[in-house]
Design a protein around this motif. Structure first.
Motif, PDB file in Angstrom:
ATOM      1  N   GLY A  89       0.807  -1.207   0.000  1.00 59.39           N
ATOM      2  CA  GLY A  89       0.000   0.000   0.000  1.00 59.39           C
ATOM      3  C   GLY A  89       0.841   1.258   0.000  1.00 59.39           C
ATOM      4  O   GLY A  89       1.927   1.298   0.586  1.00 59.39           O
ATOM      5  N   SER A  90       0.352   2.293  -0.643  1.00 64.41           N
ATOM      6  CA  SER A  90       1.109   3.542  -0.758  1.00 64.41           C
ATOM      7  C   SER A  90       1.384   4.163   0.605  1.00 64.41           C
ATOM      8  O   SER A  90       2.391   4.863   0.785  1.00 64.41           O
ATOM      9  CB  SER A  90       0.351   4.531  -1.645  1.00 64.41           C
ATOM     10  OG  SER A  90      -0.940   4.786  -1.125  1.00 64.41           O
ATOM     11  N   GLU A  91       0.514   3.913   1.583  1.00 66.76           N
ATOM     12  CA  GLU A  91       0.706   4.491   2.917  1.00 66.76           C
ATOM     13  C   GLU A  91       1.939   3.909   3.610  1.00 66.76           C
ATOM     14  O   GLU A  91       2.460   4.491   4.563  1.00 66.76           O
ATOM     15  CB  GLU A  91      -0.536   4.254   3.782  1.00 66.76           C
ATOM     16  CG  GLU A  91      -0.750   2.833   4.263  1.00 66.76           C
ATOM     17  CD  GLU A  91      -1.342   1.885   3.225  1.00 66.76           C
ATOM     18  OE1 GLU A  91      -1.502   0.684   3.522  1.00 66.76           O
ATOM     19  OE2 GLU A  91      -1.644   2.369   2.112  1.00 66.76           O
ATOM     20  N   LYS A  92       2.432   2.752   3.139  1.00 70.51           N
ATOM     21  CA  LYS A  92       3.608   2.123   3.728  1.00 70.51           C
ATOM     22  C   LYS A  92       4.901   2.509   3.012  1.00 70.51           C
ATOM     23  O   LYS A  92       5.980   2.071   3.396  1.00 70.51           O
ATOM     24  CB  LYS A  92       3.452   0.600   3.702  1.00 70.51           C
ATOM     25  CG  LYS A  92       2.308   0.081   4.559  1.00 70.51           C
ATOM     26  CD  LYS A  92       2.244  -1.432   4.508  1.00 70.51           C
ATOM     27  CE  LYS A  92       1.104  -1.975   5.376  1.00 70.51           C
ATOM     28  NZ  LYS A  92       1.037  -3.458   5.327  1.00 70.51           N
ATOM     29  N   LYS A  93       4.772   3.324   1.969  1.00 63.59           N
ATOM     30  CA  LYS A  93       5.926   3.635   1.130  1.00 63.59           C
ATOM     31  C   LYS A  93       6.502   5.025   1.383  1.00 63.59           C
ATOM     32  O   LYS A  93       7.549   5.361   0.828  1.00 63.59           O
ATOM     33  CB  LYS A  93       5.558   3.485  -0.346  1.00 63.59           C
ATOM     34  CG  LYS A  93       5.252   2.041  -0.750  1.00 63.59           C
ATOM     35  CD  LYS A  93       4.800   1.962  -2.204  1.00 63.59           C
ATOM     36  CE  LYS A  93       4.541   0.528  -2.622  1.00 63.59           C
ATOM     37  NZ  LYS A  93       3.987   0.434  -3.993  1.00 63.59           N
ATOM     38  N   SER A  94       5.838   5.829   2.174  1.00 63.49           N
ATOM     39  CA  SER A  94       6.343   7.163   2.490  1.00 63.49           C
ATOM     40  C   SER A  94       6.342   7.373   3.994  1.00 63.49           C
ATOM     41  O   SER A  94       5.589   6.725   4.722  1.00 63.49           O
ATOM     42  CB  SER A  94       5.486   8.242   1.816  1.00 63.49           C
ATOM     43  OG  SER A  94       5.680   8.258   0.417  1.00 63.49           O
ATOM     44  N   GLY A  95       7.186   8.294   4.447  1.00 61.97           N
ATOM     45  CA  GLY A  95       7.300   8.557   5.877  1.00 61.97           C
ATOM     46  C   GLY A  95       8.338   7.637   6.496  1.00 61.97           C
ATOM     47  O   GLY A  95       9.402   7.388   5.921  1.00 61.97           O
ATOM     48  N   GLN A 110       8.793  -1.518   7.064  1.00 60.77           N
ATOM     49  CA  GLN A 110       8.445  -2.119   5.782  1.00 60.77           C
ATOM     50  C   GLN A 110       9.699  -2.498   4.991  1.00 60.77           C
ATOM     51  O   GLN A 110       9.731  -3.502   4.282  1.00 60.77           O
ATOM     52  CB  GLN A 110       7.587  -1.148   4.960  1.00 60.77           C
ATOM     53  CG  GLN A 110       7.021  -1.752   3.682  1.00 60.77           C
ATOM     54  CD  GLN A 110       6.078  -2.913   3.927  1.00 60.77           C
ATOM     55  OE1 GLN A 110       5.257  -2.873   4.849  1.00 60.77           O
ATOM     56  NE2 GLN A 110       6.203  -3.959   3.131  1.00 60.77           N
ATOM     57  N   HIS A 151      13.145   9.854   7.008  1.00 53.26           N
ATOM     58  CA  HIS A 151      11.918   9.518   6.297  1.00 53.26           C
ATOM     59  C   HIS A 151      12.176   9.564   4.796  1.00 53.26           C
ATOM     60  O   HIS A 151      13.095  10.240   4.316  1.00 53.26           O
ATOM     61  CB  HIS A 151      10.807  10.506   6.646  1.00 53.26           C
ATOM     62  CG  HIS A 151      10.239  10.302   8.015  1.00 53.26           C
ATOM     63  ND1 HIS A 151       9.119  10.946   8.458  1.00 53.26           N
ATOM     64  CD2 HIS A 151      10.637   9.501   9.048  1.00 53.26           C
ATOM     65  CE1 HIS A 151       8.841  10.573   9.695  1.00 53.26           C
ATOM     66  NE2 HIS A 151       9.753   9.704  10.076  1.00 53.26           N
ATOM     67  N   ASP A 210       4.795   7.657  -7.021  1.00 55.63           N
ATOM     68  CA  ASP A 210       4.101   6.510  -7.608  1.00 55.63           C
ATOM     69  C   ASP A 210       4.081   6.615  -9.138  1.00 55.63           C
ATOM     70  O   ASP A 210       3.030   6.750  -9.762  1.00 55.63           O
ATOM     71  CB  ASP A 210       2.681   6.425  -7.051  1.00 55.63           C
ATOM     72  CG  ASP A 210       2.007   5.104  -7.391  1.00 55.63           C
ATOM     73  OD1 ASP A 210       2.701   4.207  -7.914  1.00 55.63           O
ATOM     74  OD2 ASP A 210       0.799   4.970  -7.135  1.00 55.63           O
TER      75      ASP A 210
END
Length: 269
Positions: free
Chosen positions: A137-143, A148, A194, A199
């Motif tokens: 998921g995109s929420e796991k790819k930033s920050g 992950q 971070h 995408d």
């Protein structure tokens, strides 16, 4: 416009290197220095590079063949800019790659140390693979993506644009690793800074069975070293079993599971 140091290690890739260089020179973001770190090539690589009149290209040569990690580190020692990017000699940057990454990184807050994006691998026979996996998921790819990243690598080295501070904090690429030195480098970045994910596919790559990524034994040996190195973090994030399962699966595929089980037992202790 801020300038970027682009590090491109190469070894006897003259036939493919020209495409990689040309893809950088055609970038819509023109403010960069391209440092080509020649790992003692013997195929006329130096003559090819010196045939380019573009003053943004800097050619440096290692005194002997030492591997990709050493070549990248040597290139980093020559880098003069505030931002650092990486290219491999058989990759092709899409024209807006650097511009899109710089737009994001130069406006990010201080916690952000790097920006990365999707790349597509040509596996041959009309087969392609996109990294990082689109199943994540995109929420796991930033920050804060460190947990992950321990589960699986999200950040291919040629996709990285980082601040000099972020790169310096990693200590560079580990020359003791004969594979996965780029994964180790990305883990060290993600542990301290971070990241921001774009995408979009901004780079085309080839998978080479003759390169470092194609050597199964070196890959598995490096995997065991990383399990030892990051054991506590793997355990804290619940990713330890997953990494061990990958090693067991891949070692079984080459008929060496027994040897790597013994090695894992040794490094885990």
């Amino acid at each position: 416009m801020e300038k970027v140091s682009i590090i491109l290690p190469t070894y006897n890739r003259k036939q493919k290197l020209k495409r990689a260089i040309d893809s950088i020179l055609c970038q819509s973001y023109p403010e960069f220095e391209l440092i080509i770190a020649d790992d003692a090539s013997t195929d006329g690589t130096e003559e090819l590079i010196r045939s380019y009149p573009d003053t943004r290209i800097r050619y440096v040569r290692l005194p002997s063949n030492q591997g990709a990690a050493a070549a990248r580190n040597y290139g980093l020692q020559q880098a003069q800019c505030k931002y650092i990017a990486f290219e491999d000699s058989d990759d092709i940057w899409r024209p807006t790659k650097l511009e899109k990454q710089m737009q994001i990184l130069t406006h990010a807050d201080g916690r952000v140390g790097f920006v990365y994006h999707k790349i597509v691998y040509d596996m041959g026979e009309n087969r392609y693979a996109v990294l990082p996996s689109e199943e994540v998921g995109s929420e796991k790819k930033s920050g804060d993506i460190y947990a992950q990243m321990l589960y699986d690598n999200l950040v291919p080295c040629p996709s990285i644009l980082a601040t000099r501070e972020c790169v310096t904090a990693t200590g560079g690429f580990d020359t003791q690793l004969k594979a996965l030195e780029d994964y180790d480098f990305a883990l060290k970045m993600a542990k301290q800074y971070h990241g921001i994910f774009i995408d979009e596919i901004l780079l085309d790559a080839e998978y080479s069975t003759s390169g470092v990524s194609g050597n199964a034994v070196n890959y598995l040996l490096a995997s065991c070293m990383l399990v030892q190195r990051y054991k506590e973090d793997y355990l804290k994030t619940g990713t330890f079993d997953h990494r061990v399962e990958i090693i067991l699966r891949d070692s079984q595929a080459i008929g060496m599971q027994e040897q790597f089980v013994a090695l894992l037992e040794k490094v885990i202790q």
